[in-house]
Design an enzyme around this catalytic site. Structure first.
Site, short mmCIF file in Angstrom:
data_model
loop_
_atom_site.label_atom_id
_atom_site.label_comp_id
_atom_site.label_asym_id
_atom_site.label_seq_id
_atom_site.Cartn_x
_atom_site.Cartn_y
_atom_site.Cartn_z
N GLY A 298 23.97 28.67 -1.98
CA GLY A 298 23.42 29.00 -0.67
C GLY A 298 21.91 28.97 -0.63
N CYS A 299 21.31 28.22 -1.53
CA CYS A 299 19.86 28.18 -1.55
C CYS A 299 19.40 26.79 -1.12
CB CYS A 299 19.37 28.47 -2.96
SG CYS A 299 17.69 29.04 -2.96
N VAL A 300 18.35 26.76 -0.35
CA VAL A 300 17.87 25.49 0.17
C VAL A 300 17.41 24.56 -0.95
CG1 VAL A 300 16.18 24.41 1.68
CG2 VAL A 300 17.14 26.60 2.28
#
Lengths: 343, 120
Positions: free
Chosen positions: A109-111
Protein backbone atom coordinates in the site's frame (compact mmCIF):
# COMPACT_ATOMS: atom_id res chain seq x y z
CA UNK A 1 18.49 15.56 27.09
CA UNK A 2 17.35 19.13 27.22
CA UNK A 3 15.32 20.66 24.49
CA UNK A 4 17.42 21.36 21.48
CA UNK A 5 18.43 24.96 21.07
CA UNK A 6 18.21 26.28 17.62
CA UNK A 7 20.13 29.49 17.98
CA UNK A 8 23.38 28.17 16.63
CA UNK A 9 22.15 26.15 13.68
CA UNK A 10 18.78 26.94 12.31
CA UNK A 11 16.96 24.65 9.98
CA UNK A 12 18.28 25.45 6.59
CA UNK A 13 15.96 27.17 4.21
CA UNK A 14 15.57 25.98 0.69
CA UNK A 15 18.29 28.29 -0.45
CA UNK A 16 20.98 26.30 1.21
CA UNK A 17 20.12 22.64 1.08
CA UNK A 18 23.80 21.88 1.15
CA UNK A 19 23.99 22.76 4.80
CA UNK A 20 22.92 19.20 5.45
CA UNK A 21 26.17 17.98 4.03
CA UNK A 22 28.39 19.57 6.62
CA UNK A 23 30.82 16.82 7.46
CA UNK A 24 30.69 17.24 11.24
CA UNK A 25 27.25 16.09 12.19
CA UNK A 26 27.98 16.78 15.83
CA UNK A 27 27.55 20.45 15.11
CA UNK A 28 23.87 19.91 14.57
CA UNK A 29 22.06 20.02 17.84
CA UNK A 30 19.62 17.37 16.82
CA UNK A 31 22.27 14.86 16.07
CA UNK A 32 24.54 15.38 19.02
CA UNK A 33 25.74 12.10 20.50
CA UNK A 34 23.61 10.14 18.09
CA UNK A 35 24.59 8.82 14.75
CA UNK A 36 22.15 7.27 12.41
CA UNK A 37 23.54 3.79 12.35
CA UNK A 38 22.25 0.51 13.52
CA UNK A 39 24.72 -0.38 16.19
CA UNK A 40 23.44 -0.82 19.64
CA UNK A 41 23.44 2.54 21.33
CA UNK A 42 23.27 2.78 25.09
CA UNK A 43 19.66 3.53 25.80
CA UNK A 44 18.91 6.48 27.97
CA UNK A 45 16.39 6.44 30.74
CA UNK A 46 12.94 7.70 29.74
CA UNK A 47 12.73 11.45 29.66
CA UNK A 48 10.51 13.18 32.17
CA UNK A 49 7.80 14.48 29.90
CA UNK A 50 4.37 15.93 30.19
CA UNK A 51 2.15 14.29 27.65
CA UNK A 52 1.36 16.71 24.91
CA UNK A 53 -2.21 15.67 24.44
CA UNK A 54 -4.65 13.81 26.59
CA UNK A 55 -6.57 11.82 24.02
CA UNK A 56 -3.57 10.34 22.24
CA UNK A 57 -1.24 7.78 23.69
CA UNK A 58 0.91 9.30 26.46
CA UNK A 59 4.43 10.15 25.39
CA UNK A 60 6.12 8.14 28.12
CA UNK A 61 4.98 4.93 26.51
CA UNK A 62 6.83 5.58 23.31
CA UNK A 63 10.35 4.35 22.83
CA UNK A 64 12.74 7.09 24.03
CA UNK A 65 14.23 7.74 20.64
CA UNK A 66 10.80 8.08 19.15
CA UNK A 67 9.95 10.58 21.83
CA UNK A 68 12.97 12.63 20.89
CA UNK A 69 12.02 12.55 17.26
CA UNK A 70 8.47 13.59 18.06
CA UNK A 71 9.67 16.46 20.18
CA UNK A 72 12.02 17.51 17.47
CA UNK A 73 9.25 17.65 14.92
CA UNK A 74 6.94 19.40 17.30
CA UNK A 75 9.43 22.11 18.06
CA UNK A 76 9.79 22.89 14.40
CA UNK A 77 6.56 24.30 13.18
CA UNK A 78 7.28 25.11 9.59
CA UNK A 79 6.08 22.25 7.42
CA UNK A 80 8.89 22.92 5.00
CA UNK A 81 11.50 22.45 7.68
CA UNK A 82 9.91 19.20 8.80
CA UNK A 83 9.99 18.04 5.22
CA UNK A 84 13.64 18.84 4.92
CA UNK A 85 14.35 17.08 8.16
CA UNK A 86 12.76 13.99 6.68
CA UNK A 87 14.87 14.30 3.58
CA UNK A 88 17.93 14.48 5.76
CA UNK A 89 17.00 11.29 7.55
CA UNK A 90 16.43 9.66 4.21
CA UNK A 91 19.79 10.61 2.83
CA UNK A 92 21.49 9.09 5.83
CA UNK A 93 19.66 5.80 5.82
CA UNK A 94 21.96 2.89 5.14
CA UNK A 95 20.95 0.91 2.08
CA UNK A 96 19.54 -2.54 2.48
CA UNK A 97 21.08 -5.69 1.05
CA UNK A 98 19.36 -6.56 -2.24
CA UNK A 99 18.64 -10.05 -0.98
CA UNK A 100 16.56 -8.56 1.80
CA UNK A 101 14.40 -6.64 -0.65
CA UNK A 102 11.89 -9.43 -0.93
CA UNK A 103 8.13 -9.68 -0.78
CA UNK A 104 8.07 -10.46 2.92
CA UNK A 105 9.84 -7.28 3.72
CA UNK A 106 7.88 -5.09 1.36
CA UNK A 107 5.47 -2.54 2.73
CA UNK A 108 2.10 -2.91 1.05
CA UNK A 109 0.00 0.00 0.00
CA UNK A 110 2.90 2.35 -0.48
CA UNK A 111 3.26 4.61 -3.47
CA UNK A 112 6.99 3.97 -3.70
CA UNK A 113 8.79 0.76 -2.97
CA UNK A 114 9.73 0.38 0.67
CA UNK A 115 11.36 -2.58 2.38
CA UNK A 116 11.75 -3.14 6.09
CA UNK A 117 13.73 -5.79 7.82
CA UNK A 118 13.75 -6.64 11.49
CA UNK A 119 16.02 -8.73 13.65
CA UNK A 120 16.68 -9.34 17.32
CA UNK A 121 19.91 -8.79 19.13
CA UNK A 122 21.14 -10.83 22.10
CA UNK A 123 19.03 -8.81 24.50
CA UNK A 124 15.89 -9.50 22.48
CA UNK A 125 15.65 -5.91 21.35
CA UNK A 126 14.26 -5.37 17.89
CA UNK A 127 16.40 -3.63 15.33
CA UNK A 128 15.22 -2.43 11.98
CA UNK A 129 16.75 -1.75 8.64
CA UNK A 130 14.92 -0.21 5.76
CA UNK A 131 15.31 1.05 2.24
CA UNK A 132 13.26 2.68 -0.44
CA UNK A 133 13.51 3.95 -3.97
CA UNK A 134 12.43 7.46 -3.10
CA UNK A 135 14.23 9.84 -0.77
CA UNK A 136 11.11 11.01 0.98
CA UNK A 137 9.89 7.54 1.83
CA UNK A 138 13.42 6.69 2.86
CA UNK A 139 13.13 9.59 5.25
CA UNK A 140 9.86 8.32 6.67
CA UNK A 141 11.30 4.83 6.98
CA UNK A 142 14.44 6.18 8.61
CA UNK A 143 12.33 8.08 11.09
CA UNK A 144 10.62 4.89 12.13
CA UNK A 145 13.81 2.86 12.08
CA UNK A 146 15.52 5.34 14.35
CA UNK A 147 12.55 5.78 16.59
CA UNK A 148 11.81 2.13 17.12
CA UNK A 149 15.12 0.29 16.92
CA UNK A 150 16.78 -1.09 19.98
CA UNK A 151 13.64 -1.57 22.00
CA UNK A 152 11.81 -4.64 23.23
CA UNK A 153 9.06 -5.87 20.97
CA UNK A 154 6.33 -5.18 23.48
CA UNK A 155 7.17 -1.52 23.65
CA UNK A 156 7.14 -1.28 19.90
CA UNK A 157 3.79 -3.00 19.70
CA UNK A 158 2.30 -0.52 22.12
CA UNK A 159 2.98 2.40 19.85
CA UNK A 160 -0.32 3.50 18.42
CA UNK A 161 -0.39 4.95 14.91
CA UNK A 162 -1.69 8.20 16.39
CA UNK A 163 1.82 9.36 17.04
CA UNK A 164 1.99 10.29 13.39
CA UNK A 165 -0.38 13.10 14.21
CA UNK A 166 2.06 14.37 16.82
CA UNK A 167 4.73 14.76 14.20
CA UNK A 168 2.56 17.30 12.46
CA UNK A 169 3.50 16.01 9.05
CA UNK A 170 -0.03 15.69 7.72
CA UNK A 171 0.08 18.89 5.74
CA UNK A 172 3.42 18.10 4.22
CA UNK A 173 2.46 14.64 3.06
CA UNK A 174 -0.14 13.55 0.59
CA UNK A 175 -2.83 11.14 1.82
CA UNK A 176 -1.14 8.23 0.14
CA UNK A 177 2.18 9.06 1.78
CA UNK A 178 0.49 9.29 5.15
CA UNK A 179 -1.09 5.95 4.43
CA UNK A 180 2.24 4.46 3.44
CA UNK A 181 3.81 5.73 6.63
CA UNK A 182 1.18 4.02 8.69
CA UNK A 183 1.62 0.82 6.72
CA UNK A 184 5.34 0.98 7.39
CA UNK A 185 4.64 1.20 11.08
CA UNK A 186 2.27 -1.72 10.84
CA UNK A 187 4.76 -3.89 9.08
CA UNK A 188 7.40 -3.03 11.63
CA UNK A 189 5.06 -3.86 14.49
CA UNK A 190 4.05 -7.07 12.83
CA UNK A 191 7.64 -8.11 12.39
CA UNK A 192 8.36 -7.24 15.99
CA UNK A 193 5.53 -9.50 17.04
CA UNK A 194 6.70 -12.31 14.79
CA UNK A 195 10.20 -12.07 16.22
CA UNK A 196 8.83 -12.04 19.72
CA UNK A 197 6.75 -15.12 19.15
CA UNK A 198 9.58 -16.98 17.52
CA UNK A 199 11.83 -16.09 20.38
CA UNK A 200 9.33 -17.20 22.97
CA UNK A 201 8.66 -20.40 21.08
CA UNK A 202 12.35 -21.03 21.15
CA UNK A 203 12.27 -20.64 24.91
CA UNK A 204 9.52 -23.16 25.18
CA UNK A 205 7.19 -20.65 26.79
CA UNK A 206 3.68 -20.22 25.49
CA UNK A 207 3.01 -17.70 22.80
CA UNK A 208 2.01 -14.16 23.35
CA UNK A 209 -1.72 -14.44 23.12
CA UNK A 210 -3.67 -15.81 20.20
CA UNK A 211 -3.05 -14.91 16.65
CA UNK A 212 -6.21 -14.95 14.63
CA UNK A 213 -6.39 -14.84 10.89
CA UNK A 214 -9.08 -12.81 9.35
CA UNK A 215 -10.70 -12.20 6.04
CA UNK A 216 -9.07 -8.95 5.34
CA UNK A 217 -7.11 -8.85 2.12
CA UNK A 218 -5.57 -5.58 3.07
CA UNK A 219 -2.42 -5.26 5.15
CA UNK A 220 -4.26 -3.29 7.77
CA UNK A 221 -4.69 -4.38 11.36
CA UNK A 222 -7.87 -3.75 13.15
CA UNK A 223 -6.93 -0.99 15.53
CA UNK A 224 -9.12 1.73 16.85
CA UNK A 225 -7.47 5.06 17.35
CA UNK A 226 -8.76 5.09 20.88
CA UNK A 227 -7.31 1.82 22.04
CA UNK A 228 -3.79 0.56 22.43
CA UNK A 229 -2.70 -2.77 21.05
CA UNK A 230 -3.19 -5.22 23.88
CA UNK A 231 -0.85 -8.19 23.61
CA UNK A 232 -3.38 -10.56 25.05
CA UNK A 233 -5.94 -9.88 22.41
CA UNK A 234 -5.73 -11.23 18.91
CA UNK A 235 -3.49 -9.38 16.57
CA UNK A 236 -4.47 -9.71 12.99
CA UNK A 237 -2.52 -10.24 9.87
CA UNK A 238 -2.50 -12.54 6.91
CA UNK A 239 -5.20 -12.98 4.39
CA UNK A 240 -6.52 -16.47 4.91
CA UNK A 241 -10.26 -16.76 4.90
CA UNK A 242 -11.96 -17.63 8.12
CA UNK A 243 -15.35 -17.19 9.61
CA UNK A 244 -14.28 -15.18 12.59
CA UNK A 245 -15.52 -11.70 13.21
CA UNK A 246 -12.97 -9.07 13.89
CA UNK A 247 -14.76 -7.10 16.50
CA UNK A 248 -11.73 -6.30 18.52
CA UNK A 249 -11.16 -2.66 19.20
CA UNK A 250 -14.45 -1.41 17.78
CA UNK A 251 -16.00 1.53 19.52
CA UNK A 252 -19.69 2.25 19.98
CA UNK A 253 -20.41 3.09 16.39
CA UNK A 254 -18.47 0.13 15.07
CA UNK A 255 -20.45 -2.19 17.30
CA UNK A 256 -23.74 -0.65 16.27
CA UNK A 257 -22.85 -1.09 12.62
CA UNK A 258 -22.02 -4.69 13.23
CA UNK A 259 -25.18 -5.36 15.18
CA UNK A 260 -27.45 -3.79 12.61
CA UNK A 261 -25.93 -5.62 9.73
CA UNK A 262 -26.02 -8.87 11.62
CA UNK A 263 -29.61 -8.43 12.60
CA UNK A 264 -30.97 -7.37 9.25
CA UNK A 265 -28.88 -9.35 6.83
CA UNK A 266 -28.01 -12.55 8.74
CA UNK A 267 -24.63 -12.69 7.13
CA UNK A 268 -22.50 -15.80 7.05
CA UNK A 269 -19.46 -13.58 7.15
CA UNK A 270 -19.19 -10.11 8.57
CA UNK A 271 -16.23 -7.93 9.22
CA UNK A 272 -16.29 -4.34 10.35
CA UNK A 273 -13.07 -2.42 10.62
CA UNK A 274 -12.49 1.10 11.86
CA UNK A 275 -9.96 2.79 9.63
CA UNK A 276 -10.62 6.33 10.70
CA UNK A 277 -7.03 6.85 11.73
CA UNK A 278 -5.99 6.43 8.12
CA UNK A 279 -7.93 9.55 7.36
CA UNK A 280 -6.78 11.66 10.27
CA UNK A 281 -6.45 15.24 9.13
CA UNK A 282 -9.32 14.80 6.69
CA UNK A 283 -12.17 17.25 6.99
CA UNK A 284 -14.61 14.51 7.88
CA UNK A 285 -12.56 13.43 10.85
CA UNK A 286 -11.54 16.69 12.41
CA UNK A 287 -13.74 17.62 15.29
CA UNK A 288 -15.10 14.14 15.73
CA UNK A 289 -14.13 11.40 18.13
CA UNK A 290 -12.98 9.02 15.44
CA UNK A 291 -15.21 6.27 14.04
CA UNK A 292 -15.74 8.11 10.79
CA UNK A 293 -14.36 5.71 8.20
CA UNK A 294 -15.05 2.00 8.16
CA UNK A 295 -14.34 -1.00 5.98
CA UNK A 296 -17.17 -3.48 5.81
CA UNK A 297 -16.97 -6.93 4.32
CA UNK A 298 -20.19 -8.88 4.35
CA UNK A 299 -21.36 -12.11 2.79
CA UNK A 300 -25.08 -12.74 2.90
CA UNK A 301 -27.82 -14.50 0.99
CA UNK A 302 -29.83 -11.31 1.04
CA UNK A 303 -27.66 -9.99 -1.73
CA UNK A 304 -28.65 -12.64 -4.20
CA UNK A 305 -30.19 -11.24 -7.31
CA UNK A 306 -29.27 -7.72 -6.36
CA UNK A 307 -26.98 -5.49 -8.33
CA UNK A 308 -23.97 -3.96 -6.59
CA UNK A 309 -25.74 -0.66 -6.34
CA UNK A 310 -28.77 -2.25 -4.74
CA UNK A 311 -26.59 -4.10 -2.24
CA UNK A 312 -24.74 -0.99 -1.22
CA UNK A 313 -27.96 0.99 -1.03
CA UNK A 314 -29.39 -1.68 1.23
CA UNK A 315 -26.46 -1.34 3.57
CA UNK A 316 -26.50 2.44 3.47
CA UNK A 317 -30.18 2.34 4.27
CA UNK A 318 -29.62 0.25 7.36
CA UNK A 319 -26.88 2.56 8.53
CA UNK A 320 -28.69 5.76 7.71
CA UNK A 321 -28.74 6.95 11.29
CA UNK A 322 -25.01 6.53 11.61
CA UNK A 323 -24.45 8.39 8.38
CA UNK A 324 -26.47 11.29 9.70
CA UNK A 325 -24.48 11.44 12.90
CA UNK A 326 -20.91 11.55 11.80
CA UNK A 327 -20.16 8.36 9.88
CA UNK A 328 -18.38 9.74 6.89
CA UNK A 329 -17.42 6.91 4.61
CA UNK A 330 -17.90 3.21 4.17
CA UNK A 331 -15.85 0.92 2.01
CA UNK A 332 -18.15 -1.98 1.24
CA UNK A 333 -17.49 -5.44 -0.09
CA UNK A 334 -20.83 -7.20 -0.37
CA UNK A 335 -20.97 -10.71 -1.75
CA UNK A 336 -23.33 -13.63 -1.86
CA UNK A 337 -22.28 -16.99 -0.45
CA UNK A 338 -22.07 -18.49 -3.91
CA UNK A 339 -19.84 -15.72 -5.15
CA UNK A 340 -17.46 -16.35 -2.32
CA UNK A 341 -17.34 -20.05 -3.00
CA UNK A 342 -16.61 -19.48 -6.63
CA UNK A 343 -13.35 -17.86 -5.60
CA UNK B 1 -31.46 37.37 -25.96
CA UNK B 2 -32.95 33.95 -25.53
CA UNK B 3 -29.87 32.19 -26.76
CA UNK B 4 -27.52 33.81 -24.32
CA UNK B 5 -29.74 32.92 -21.41
CA UNK B 6 -30.25 36.56 -20.62
CA UNK B 7 -33.92 36.35 -21.45
CA UNK B 8 -34.46 33.58 -19.01
CA UNK B 9 -32.55 35.44 -16.37
CA UNK B 10 -34.64 38.54 -16.67
CA UNK B 11 -37.87 36.63 -16.80
CA UNK B 12 -36.82 34.71 -13.74
CA UNK B 13 -35.94 37.83 -11.87
CA UNK B 14 -39.27 39.27 -12.72
CA UNK B 15 -40.91 36.17 -11.33
CA UNK B 16 -42.44 35.25 -14.64
CA UNK B 17 -40.59 32.01 -15.17
CA UNK B 18 -40.13 29.54 -12.32
CA UNK B 19 -36.62 29.39 -10.89
CA UNK B 20 -34.82 26.26 -11.79
CA UNK B 21 -35.34 23.88 -8.92
CA UNK B 22 -32.45 22.09 -7.41
CA UNK B 23 -33.79 18.90 -8.84
CA UNK B 24 -33.80 20.30 -12.35
CA UNK B 25 -30.30 21.48 -11.83
CA UNK B 26 -29.15 18.10 -10.63
CA UNK B 27 -30.81 16.36 -13.53
CA UNK B 28 -29.16 18.61 -16.03
CA UNK B 29 -25.79 18.18 -14.33
CA UNK B 30 -26.13 14.43 -14.32
CA UNK B 31 -26.95 14.33 -17.99
CA UNK B 32 -24.37 16.89 -19.04
CA UNK B 33 -22.15 14.04 -20.08
CA UNK B 34 -22.89 10.36 -20.79
CA UNK B 35 -20.39 9.34 -18.14
CA UNK B 36 -20.62 11.83 -15.30
CA UNK B 37 -18.57 11.80 -12.12
CA UNK B 38 -19.43 13.79 -9.02
CA UNK B 39 -16.25 13.93 -7.01
CA UNK B 40 -14.26 15.87 -4.50
CA UNK B 41 -11.81 18.02 -6.37
CA UNK B 42 -11.09 17.79 -10.08
CA UNK B 43 -9.75 14.92 -12.17
CA UNK B 44 -6.39 16.63 -12.30
CA UNK B 45 -6.39 17.43 -8.61
CA UNK B 46 -8.61 15.09 -6.61
CA UNK B 47 -9.16 16.04 -2.99
CA UNK B 48 -10.04 12.62 -1.72
CA UNK B 49 -8.53 9.16 -1.96
CA UNK B 50 -11.75 7.51 -3.09
CA UNK B 51 -12.40 10.12 -5.77
CA UNK B 52 -8.85 9.77 -6.95
CA UNK B 53 -9.22 6.00 -7.33
CA UNK B 54 -12.29 6.38 -9.48
CA UNK B 55 -10.58 8.94 -11.69
CA UNK B 56 -7.65 6.59 -12.17
CA UNK B 57 -9.87 3.64 -12.97
CA UNK B 58 -11.73 5.63 -15.61
CA UNK B 59 -8.52 6.95 -17.10
CA UNK B 60 -6.98 3.49 -17.17
CA UNK B 61 -9.92 2.20 -19.15
CA UNK B 62 -9.74 5.11 -21.52
CA UNK B 63 -13.23 6.28 -20.69
CA UNK B 64 -13.91 9.94 -21.25
CA UNK B 65 -16.07 11.50 -18.58
CA UNK B 66 -17.42 14.76 -17.32
CA UNK B 67 -16.91 15.76 -13.73
CA UNK B 68 -18.28 18.07 -11.11
CA UNK B 69 -16.46 19.15 -7.98
CA UNK B 70 -18.96 18.89 -5.16
CA UNK B 71 -16.68 20.77 -2.84
CA UNK B 72 -17.48 23.91 -4.78
CA UNK B 73 -21.22 23.69 -4.30
CA UNK B 74 -22.77 22.61 -1.07
CA UNK B 75 -26.29 22.69 -2.49
CA UNK B 76 -25.42 20.10 -5.07
CA UNK B 77 -23.41 18.17 -2.54
CA UNK B 78 -26.30 17.73 -0.15
CA UNK B 79 -28.99 17.62 -2.81
CA UNK B 80 -27.39 14.88 -4.82
CA UNK B 81 -27.19 12.59 -1.80
CA UNK B 82 -30.94 12.78 -1.44
CA UNK B 83 -31.64 12.71 -5.14
CA UNK B 84 -29.64 9.58 -5.85
CA UNK B 85 -30.30 8.06 -2.44
CA UNK B 86 -26.60 7.59 -1.94
CA UNK B 87 -24.85 9.09 1.06
CA UNK B 88 -21.27 9.35 -0.07
CA UNK B 89 -19.02 10.65 -2.81
CA UNK B 90 -17.72 9.98 -5.40
CA UNK B 91 -20.80 9.08 -7.44
CA UNK B 92 -20.54 7.87 -10.98
CA UNK B 93 -23.49 8.17 -13.35
CA UNK B 94 -23.96 6.69 -16.79
CA UNK B 95 -26.74 7.97 -19.00
CA UNK B 96 -28.38 9.51 -16.00
CA UNK B 97 -28.30 6.39 -13.89
CA UNK B 98 -26.20 5.85 -10.78
CA UNK B 99 -23.52 3.25 -11.30
CA UNK B 100 -22.13 3.53 -7.83
CA UNK B 101 -19.27 4.75 -5.72
CA UNK B 102 -15.61 3.90 -5.46
CA UNK B 103 -16.00 0.27 -4.35
CA UNK B 104 -18.39 -0.56 -7.14
CA UNK B 105 -16.32 1.15 -9.81
CA UNK B 106 -13.20 -0.67 -8.69
CA UNK B 107 -15.01 -3.98 -8.57
CA UNK B 108 -16.31 -3.47 -12.10
CA UNK B 109 -12.84 -2.62 -13.20
CA UNK B 110 -11.40 -5.73 -11.60
CA UNK B 111 -13.96 -7.96 -13.21
CA UNK B 112 -13.32 -6.32 -16.54
CA UNK B 113 -16.83 -4.95 -16.81
CA UNK B 114 -16.22 -1.27 -16.32
CA UNK B 115 -15.75 -0.26 -19.90
CA UNK B 116 -18.65 -2.38 -21.06
CA UNK B 117 -20.95 -0.96 -18.43
CA UNK B 118 -20.07 2.55 -19.50
CA UNK B 119 -20.74 2.01 -23.15
CA UNK B 120 -23.80 -0.14 -23.46
Amino acid sequence: MALYSFSSARFCTSKFPICFHIPKPSKFPFFSNRSISFQKVPTKSPLPLQSSSTQLQPMEEFPPKLQEIIKLFQSVEEPKAKYEQLMFYGKNLNPLDTQLKNKENKVEGCVSQVWVRAYLDEDKNVFYQADSDSVLTKGLAALLVNGLSGRPAKEILRVSPDFAVLLGLQQSLTPSRNNGFLNMLKLMQRKALELLIEAEKGNGSSGNGQIENDNSEKPVENSNSDSKVDENSGVRFGSRKSNEDSSNGLGGRGMRIKEKLERELSPIELEVEDVSYQHAGHAGVRGSDGETHFNVRIVSKEFEGKSLVKRHRLIYGLLDEELQTGLHALSIVAKTPSEVEAN
Amino acid sequence: MQKSGQLRKILTEKGIVKKETLEDRLRSLISSSPVMLFMKGTPDAPRCGFSSKVVNALKDEGVSFGSFDILTDDEVRQGLKVFSNWPTFPQLFYKGELIGGCDIVLELRNSGELKATLSE
